[in-house]
Write an enzyme that holds these catalytic residues in place. Sequence first.
Site, PDB file in Angstrom:
ATOM      1  N   ARG A  19      -9.287  17.064  97.231  1.00  0.00           N
ATOM      2  CA  ARG A  19      -8.293  18.058  96.804  1.00  0.00           C
ATOM      3  C   ARG A  19      -8.170  19.192  97.807  1.00  0.00           C
ATOM      4  O   ARG A  19      -7.068  19.617  98.141  1.00  0.00           O
ATOM      5  CB  ARG A  19      -8.640  18.613  95.412  1.00  0.00           C
ATOM      6  CG  ARG A  19      -8.506  17.592  94.298  1.00  0.00           C
ATOM      7  CD  ARG A  19      -8.990  18.145  92.974  1.00  0.00           C
ATOM      8  NE  ARG A  19     -10.382  18.574  93.110  1.00  0.00           N
ATOM      9  CZ  ARG A  19     -11.012  19.373  92.274  1.00  0.00           C
ATOM     10  NH1 ARG A  19     -10.396  19.875  91.233  1.00  0.00           N
ATOM     11  NH2 ARG A  19     -12.267  19.693  92.470  1.00  0.00           N
ATOM     12  N   ASN A  37      -7.940  16.299  90.049  1.00  0.00           N
ATOM     13  CA  ASN A  37      -8.760  15.147  89.691  1.00  0.00           C
ATOM     14  C   ASN A  37      -8.412  14.710  88.278  1.00  0.00           C
ATOM     15  O   ASN A  37      -8.125  15.540  87.419  1.00  0.00           O
ATOM     16  CB  ASN A  37     -10.249  15.502  89.740  1.00  0.00           C
ATOM     17  CG  ASN A  37     -10.793  15.606  91.146  1.00  0.00           C
ATOM     18  OD1 ASN A  37     -10.172  15.160  92.102  1.00  0.00           O
ATOM     19  ND2 ASN A  37     -11.955  16.216  91.284  1.00  0.00           N
TER      20      ASN A  37
END
Length: 90
Positions: A19, A37
């Site tokens: 990320r 996520n």
Amino acid sequence: MQICLHGFVSGKVQGVSFRQHTLEEAERLDLNGWVRNLADGRVEVLVEGEEAAVRELAAWLEHGPAQARVDSLELEPQPMQGVAGFIIRR
């Protein structure tokens, strides 16, 4: 031309700073959207901006950062969302 893509990245994509690296790439390319996520181990992403830059990020998502292993990338065109900036969603 501005475009928007939404989709999912599967593989070893959690616990490898996926990320954060996606955020850095998106900011470098001046893109808007978000990444997060999912409980099933995938990463979900929405990205919009200039088509060439969105396509460049999509190509980067196919392999991700060095520690990641991308098994599949599914991206679908979406209507523009009007998102400002790029964030990591929790």
